[in-house]
Scaffold this motif. Structure first.
Motif, PDB file in Angstrom:
ATOM      1  N   UNK A 210       0.838  -1.188   0.000  1.00 45.15           N
ATOM      2  CA  UNK A 210       0.000   0.000   0.000  1.00 45.15           C
ATOM      3  C   UNK A 210       0.881   1.248   0.000  1.00 45.15           C
ATOM      4  N   UNK A 211       0.230   2.402  -0.123  1.00 42.04           N
ATOM      5  CA  UNK A 211       0.914   3.692  -0.247  1.00 42.04           C
ATOM      6  C   UNK A 211       0.347   4.670   0.773  1.00 42.04           C
ATOM      7  N   UNK A 212       1.224   5.481   1.362  1.00 45.63           N
ATOM      8  CA  UNK A 212       0.787   6.575   2.245  1.00 45.63           C
ATOM      9  C   UNK A 212       1.714   7.758   1.984  1.00 45.63           C
ATOM     10  N   UNK A 213       1.179   8.812   1.363  1.00 42.48           N
ATOM     11  CA  UNK A 213       1.984   9.953   0.914  1.00 42.48           C
ATOM     12  C   UNK A 213       1.723  11.173   1.792  1.00 42.48           C
ATOM     13  N   UNK A 214       2.800  11.759   2.351  1.00 40.41           N
ATOM     14  CA  UNK A 214       2.704  13.055   3.026  1.00 40.41           C
ATOM     15  C   UNK A 214       2.408  14.132   1.975  1.00 40.41           C
ATOM     16  N   UNK A 215       1.415  14.963   2.255  1.00 38.94           N
ATOM     17  CA  UNK A 215       1.110  16.057   1.329  1.00 38.94           C
ATOM     18  C   UNK A 215       0.801  17.320   2.121  1.00 38.94           C
ATOM     19  N   UNK A 216       1.786  18.219   2.171  1.00 38.97           N
ATOM     20  CA  UNK A 216       1.613  19.494   2.867  1.00 38.97           C
ATOM     21  C   UNK A 216       1.192  20.608   1.912  1.00 38.97           C
ATOM     22  N   UNK A 217       1.181  20.336   0.627  1.00 35.38           N
ATOM     23  CA  UNK A 217       0.961  21.377  -0.381  1.00 35.38           C
ATOM     24  C   UNK A 217      -0.394  22.055  -0.204  1.00 35.38           C
ATOM     25  N   UNK A 218      -0.386  23.382  -0.318  1.00 34.86           N
ATOM     26  CA  UNK A 218      -1.574  24.177  -0.015  1.00 34.86           C
ATOM     27  C   UNK A 218      -2.434  24.409  -1.246  1.00 34.86           C
ATOM     28  N   UNK A 219      -3.682  24.787  -0.985  1.00 31.56           N
ATOM     29  CA  UNK A 219      -4.580  25.298  -1.987  1.00 31.56           C
ATOM     30  C   UNK A 219      -4.679  24.504  -3.269  1.00 31.56           C
ATOM     31  N   UNK A 220      -4.666  25.239  -4.393  1.00 27.42           N
ATOM     32  CA  UNK A 220      -4.843  24.632  -5.705  1.00 27.42           C
ATOM     33  C   UNK A 220      -3.725  23.655  -6.036  1.00 27.42           C
ATOM     34  N   UNK A 221      -2.490  23.973  -5.617  1.00 26.82           N
ATOM     35  CA  UNK A 221      -1.376  23.066  -5.882  1.00 26.82           C
ATOM     36  C   UNK A 221      -1.628  21.719  -5.212  1.00 26.82           C
ATOM     37  N   UNK A 222      -2.060  21.751  -3.962  1.00 25.85           N
ATOM     38  CA  UNK A 222      -2.372  20.508  -3.265  1.00 25.85           C
ATOM     39  C   UNK A 222      -3.495  19.747  -3.935  1.00 25.85           C
ATOM     40  N   UNK A 223      -4.521  20.479  -4.402  1.00 22.53           N
ATOM     41  CA  UNK A 223      -5.657  19.835  -5.068  1.00 22.53           C
ATOM     42  C   UNK A 223      -5.216  19.145  -6.354  1.00 22.53           C
ATOM     43  N   UNK A 224      -4.347  19.794  -7.115  1.00 21.75           N
ATOM     44  CA  UNK A 224      -3.863  19.197  -8.364  1.00 21.75           C
ATOM     45  C   UNK A 224      -3.071  17.921  -8.076  1.00 21.75           C
ATOM     46  N   UNK A 225      -2.235  17.947  -7.032  1.00 19.05           N
ATOM     47  CA  UNK A 225      -1.472  16.751  -6.674  1.00 19.05           C
ATOM     48  C   UNK A 225      -2.407  15.634  -6.215  1.00 19.05           C
ATOM     49  N   UNK A 226      -3.415  15.970  -5.441  1.00 16.17           N
ATOM     50  CA  UNK A 226      -4.386  14.964  -5.000  1.00 16.17           C
ATOM     51  C   UNK A 226      -5.072  14.330  -6.202  1.00 16.17           C
ATOM     52  N   UNK A 227      -5.449  15.140  -7.170  1.00 15.90           N
ATOM     53  CA  UNK A 227      -6.093  14.600  -8.378  1.00 15.90           C
ATOM     54  C   UNK A 227      -5.148  13.652  -9.115  1.00 15.90           C
ATOM     55  N   UNK A 228      -3.862  13.984  -9.144  1.00 14.87           N
ATOM     56  CA  UNK A 228      -2.891  13.112  -9.812  1.00 14.87           C
ATOM     57  C   UNK A 228      -2.750  11.788  -9.071  1.00 14.87           C
ATOM     58  N   UNK A 229      -2.737  11.845  -7.745  1.00 13.77           N
ATOM     59  CA  UNK A 229      -2.646  10.616  -6.944  1.00 13.77           C
ATOM     60  C   UNK A 229      -3.895   9.762  -7.158  1.00 13.77           C
ATOM     61  N   UNK A 230      -5.044  10.401  -7.177  1.00 14.95           N
ATOM     62  CA  UNK A 230      -6.295   9.656  -7.383  1.00 14.95           C
ATOM     63  C   UNK A 230      -6.328   9.016  -8.769  1.00 14.95           C
ATOM     64  N   UNK A 231      -5.833   9.734  -9.776  1.00 12.89           N
ATOM     65  CA  UNK A 231      -5.822   9.181 -11.134  1.00 12.89           C
ATOM     66  C   UNK A 231      -4.926   7.948 -11.207  1.00 12.89           C
ATOM     67  N   UNK A 232      -3.752   8.013 -10.571  1.00 19.86           N
ATOM     68  CA  UNK A 232      -2.855   6.849 -10.557  1.00 19.86           C
ATOM     69  C   UNK A 232      -3.508   5.676  -9.823  1.00 19.86           C
ATOM     70  N   UNK A 233      -4.133   5.991  -8.714  1.00 22.38           N
ATOM     71  CA  UNK A 233      -4.771   4.942  -7.912  1.00 22.38           C
ATOM     72  C   UNK A 233      -5.820   4.199  -8.728  1.00 22.38           C
ATOM     73  N   UNK A 234      -6.650   4.950  -9.436  1.00 22.56           N
ATOM     74  CA  UNK A 234      -7.709   4.354 -10.248  1.00 22.56           C
ATOM     75  C   UNK A 234      -7.133   3.566 -11.416  1.00 22.56           C
ATOM     76  N   UNK A 235      -6.144   4.149 -12.068  1.00 24.07           N
ATOM     77  CA  UNK A 235      -5.566   3.490 -13.240  1.00 24.07           C
ATOM     78  C   UNK A 235      -4.931   2.150 -12.897  1.00 24.07           C
ATOM     79  N   UNK A 236      -4.366   2.046 -11.691  1.00 20.55           N
ATOM     80  CA  UNK A 236      -3.695   0.813 -11.279  1.00 20.55           C
ATOM     81  C   UNK A 236      -4.611  -0.111 -10.461  1.00 20.55           C
TER      82      UNK A 236
END
Length: 399
Positions: A210-236
């Motif tokens: 499993x994976x557990x990623x620290x994410x301190x990134x704020x605002x829109x930058x954090x949201x974009x990274x979350x979307x990228x993590x979710x896309x990878x999760x779904x794809x795999x």
């Protein structure tokens, strides 16, 4: 040697009923109304106390805590919160700290004594420390295996791409005994979201972890990274196997974009960890839960280089989360309790969790009539049972 049957009498369950609970072989084998006749000789009287599953400490750092060590004054960042500067301060403090093994044991005793029987700890694995920290914590985990179950995350505190050799070290850490692979701020720290996630998800796929990623990134930058993590999760096809810790950026968003992001997180089966820190926006717990996101909690840092606070008490953490979230009703207080118990068990994919026939006999007694009162009063004087055996009482571990 087979463990004899034990009858725990007059236990008050979360629904308010008084029950007698039979335990054998470390598992709950029967639950009956209090006073049901039984031939079991070994009896533990619960005396009407609230009996709840052991708390889930879903995010901490056993290798970097200074609990039990000398007091180390907090050093503020020079220009607002900065992850890289905090990492540098941590390295300086660790150089003069007590041995890691001793500090990890002190923190474990603190957590167990207050009822945490399941834990996920992130341990530094990167070019700055190699595998040394993980090797130490693995040995401590083995010594505590009868007191607490611990998942270890190989955590690249100094980044993955910025710290030479870290991808190979993370690979070695998973072979050595780490249970999960971690990450850290792919956009703001390593400045390469795809490259960072290539390593994290690639290692998870290779080792089946499993994976557990620290994410301190704020605002829109954090949201974009979350979307990228979710896309990878779904794809795999890794739904239910990925967590994002902190996810401060969700708390910076207005309600409508936060709700849309939450819906995407729920669809991807990604869980969110929060400790509701005092000086940061944090994920809106009620909004996320309403969209179907699994939200769990941890102490995070306990008296270390990041902040001087932390008492290892997950019931206190439920109170903090409820307080900061504006939870007042009984249902809301029960939700705060769920975050540190059943939701944590779901996020960590724990087998046999809960108070039910067939579940593991890992539970805690609380001097409270019901869960909402327990959350707001944070009662002490707890008894902690692991596999039906008393392992802590009145704030002290029994070994």
């Amino acid at each position: 040697m087979t463990q004899p049957e034990t009858l725990f009498t007059h236990a008050r369950l979360i629904d308010g009923t008084l029950c007698d609970i039979t335990v054998a072989g470390g598992r709950i084998t029967a639950i009956a109304p209090a006073g049901t006749p039984s031939a079991i000789a070994q009896i533990v009287e619960i005396g009407g106390a609230l009996l709840v599953p052991g708390f889930v400490e879903g995010h901490t750092h056993l290798d970097t805590s200074f609990y039990g060590d000398r007091w180390i004054p907090h050093r503020p960042c020079t220009d607002g919160f900065d992850v890289q500067e905090r990492v540098a301060f941590q390295a300086e403090n660790m150089a003069s700290a007590a041995p890691m093994e001793r500090r990890a044991r002190d923190q474990l005793d603190l957590c167990i004594a207050q009822g945490s029987l399941q834990m996920r700890s992130h341990v530094m694995v990167d070019g700055s420390v190699g595998l040394a920290s993980l090797e130490t914590i693995l040995a401590v985990r083995e010594d505590y295996r009868d007191l607490i179950d611990i998942q270890l995350v190989a955590f690249p505190q100094s980044g993955i791409l910025k710290s030479p050799g870290t991808p190979e070290l993370l690979d070695a850490a998973l072979r050595l005994g780490a249970d999960l692979v971690g990450g850290l701020d792919p956009a703001s720290f390593d400045r390469d979201v795809n490259g960072h996630l290539d390593v994290v998800f690639g290692l998870a796929e290779k080792h089946g972890t499993d994976i557990d990623i620290h994410l301190h990134e704020a605002g829109t930058l954090g949201a974009v990274t979350i979307e990228a993590i979710c896309a990878r999760t779904t794809a795999l096809g890794m739904q239910g196997h990925v967590a994002i810790s902190h996810a401060y950026g969700i708390g910076d968003l207005a309600p409508d974009p936060a709700r849309r992001l939450a819906a995407g997180i729920a669809r991807a089966g990604v869980s969110i960890m929060t400790n509701a820190p005092g000086n940061h926006a944090f994920p809106p717990v009620a909004l996320l839960r309403a969209e179907g996101v699994v939200v769990f909690a941890g102490s995070d840092n306990i008296r270390d280089s990041w902040w001087p606070y932390g008492d290892g008490d997950m019931l206190r953490r439920a109170e903090i989360i409820g307080y900061r979230s504006g939870f007042y009703t009984d249902a809301e207080l029960a939700a705060a309790f769920d975050v540190v118990t059943a939701a944590g068990a779901q996020a960590l994919r724990l087998e046999g969790y809960g108070i039910a026939v067939g579940a593991r006999a890992d539970f805690v007694t609380l001097d409270a009539d019901h869960v909402p009162l327990a959350v707001v009063s944070v009662p002490k004087g707890r008894r902690v049972f692991k596999a039906g055996r008393l392992v802590a009482a009145d704030g002290k571990v029994l070994r």
